[in-house]
Scaffold this motif. Structure first.
Motif, mmCIF file in Angstrom:
data_model
loop_
_atom_site.group_PDB
_atom_site.id
_atom_site.type_symbol
_atom_site.label_atom_id
_atom_site.label_comp_id
_atom_site.label_asym_id
_atom_site.label_seq_id
_atom_site.Cartn_x
_atom_site.Cartn_y
_atom_site.Cartn_z
ATOM 1 N N LYS A 60 39.106 11.872 42.626
ATOM 2 C CA LYS A 60 40.530 12.005 42.936
ATOM 3 C C LYS A 60 40.819 13.374 43.543
ATOM 4 C CE LYS A 60 42.043 8.715 39.439
ATOM 5 N NZ LYS A 60 40.675 8.281 39.104
ATOM 6 N N LYS A 88 31.794 4.319 48.249
ATOM 7 C CA LYS A 88 32.845 3.429 48.744
ATOM 8 C C LYS A 88 33.683 4.182 49.764
ATOM 9 C CE LYS A 88 36.677 3.965 45.447
ATOM 10 N NZ LYS A 88 37.936 3.827 46.184
ATOM 11 N N TYR A 137 36.459 5.933 51.304
ATOM 12 C CA TYR A 137 37.660 6.543 50.735
ATOM 13 C C TYR A 137 38.767 6.682 51.777
ATOM 14 C CZ TYR A 137 40.905 9.751 48.636
ATOM 15 O OH TYR A 137 42.058 10.322 48.162
ATOM 16 N N ASP A 138 38.393 7.098 52.986
ATOM 17 C CA ASP A 138 39.400 7.302 54.032
ATOM 18 C C ASP A 138 38.779 6.929 55.373
ATOM 19 O OD1 ASP A 138 41.753 7.962 55.271
ATOM 20 O OD2 ASP A 138 41.688 10.096 54.775
ATOM 21 N N CYS A 168 31.953 14.903 47.246
ATOM 22 C CA CYS A 168 31.894 13.597 46.578
ATOM 23 C C CYS A 168 31.188 12.602 47.489
ATOM 24 C CB CYS A 168 33.313 13.107 46.278
ATOM 25 S SG CYS A 168 33.395 11.348 45.837
ATOM 26 N N GLN A 223 39.337 14.471 46.554
ATOM 27 C CA GLN A 223 38.605 14.345 47.824
ATOM 28 C C GLN A 223 38.884 15.502 48.776
ATOM 29 O OE1 GLN A 223 36.321 12.237 48.402
ATOM 30 N NE2 GLN A 223 36.622 10.795 46.715
ATOM 31 N N ASN A 230 34.893 11.922 54.963
ATOM 32 C CA ASN A 230 35.698 11.386 53.863
ATOM 33 C C ASN A 230 35.665 9.863 53.835
ATOM 34 O OD1 ASN A 230 36.891 12.421 51.641
ATOM 35 N ND2 ASN A 230 38.950 12.582 52.499
ATOM 36 N N LYS A 249 32.635 8.553 53.552
ATOM 37 C CA LYS A 249 31.448 8.482 52.677
ATOM 38 C C LYS A 249 30.298 7.681 53.291
ATOM 39 C CE LYS A 249 34.126 10.707 49.973
ATOM 40 N NZ LYS A 249 34.030 12.170 49.953
ATOM 41 N N GLY A 273 32.819 8.364 46.482
ATOM 42 C CA GLY A 273 34.109 7.890 46.974
ATOM 43 C C GLY A 273 35.146 7.652 45.889
ATOM 44 N N TRP A 274 34.803 7.927 44.628
ATOM 45 C CA TRP A 274 35.737 7.657 43.524
ATOM 46 C C TRP A 274 36.512 8.894 43.072
ATOM 47 C CZ3 TRP A 274 37.027 2.916 41.803
ATOM 48 C CH2 TRP A 274 36.195 1.851 42.184
#
Ligand code: FES
Length: 93
Positions: A33, A7, A9-10, A27, A35, A68, A70, A30-31
Motif C-alpha cells: 500500500k 500483480k 498495480y498500475d 515492491c 507503492q 509500477n 510490476k 504488487g500488494w
C-alpha cells in the motif's frame, strides 16, 4: 500458481527522487500500500506471496523511474512493458 511477476498495480511508472547512498525496497509483488515501495505485505501469510522486494541503493541523487505495473524485466525500473495492451486494459483509471 504464482508467476515470477507481481500483480499489476498500475498502468504507468512512478517517478521518485532518490537520495545518493540511500536504500530503497521496491515492491515486486504488487500488494504493497506504499507503492512503488515495499510495506511488508508480502509477509502476510494470507496472500501466500513468494516474491520478495528488490533492493535499490541510489548511486546518485536524482529522479528515477520505477516500474509500477510490476511486469518490467529491468526491475525495479520501468522498461516500457506497461505499454502492452493487456496491462493498460487491466487498470481502467
Ligand atoms: Fe512497469 Fe513501465 S511501469 S514497465
Amino acid at each position: 500458481m504464482q508467476s515470477n511477476k507481481g500483480k499489476i498495480y498500475d498502468k504507468k511508472p512512478f517517478k521518485f527522487n532518490c537520495i545518493k547512498g540511500k536504500s530503497y525496497m521496491w515492491c515486486s509483488c504488487g500488494w504493497s500500500k506504499s507503492q512503488p515501495f515495499c510495506d511488508q505485505t508480502h509477509r502476510n501469510p494470507h496472500y501466500r506471496i513468494t516474491m520478495r522486494p528488490v533492493r535499490f541503493i541510489a548511486p546518485e541523487t536524482k529522479e528515477y523511474i520505477f516500474c509500477n505495473c510490476k511486469q518490467s524485466s529491468k526491475r525495479p525500473f520501468c522498461d516500457g512493458t506497461h505499454k502492452r495492451e493487456e496491462i493498460q486494459a487491466a487498470i481502467r483509471s
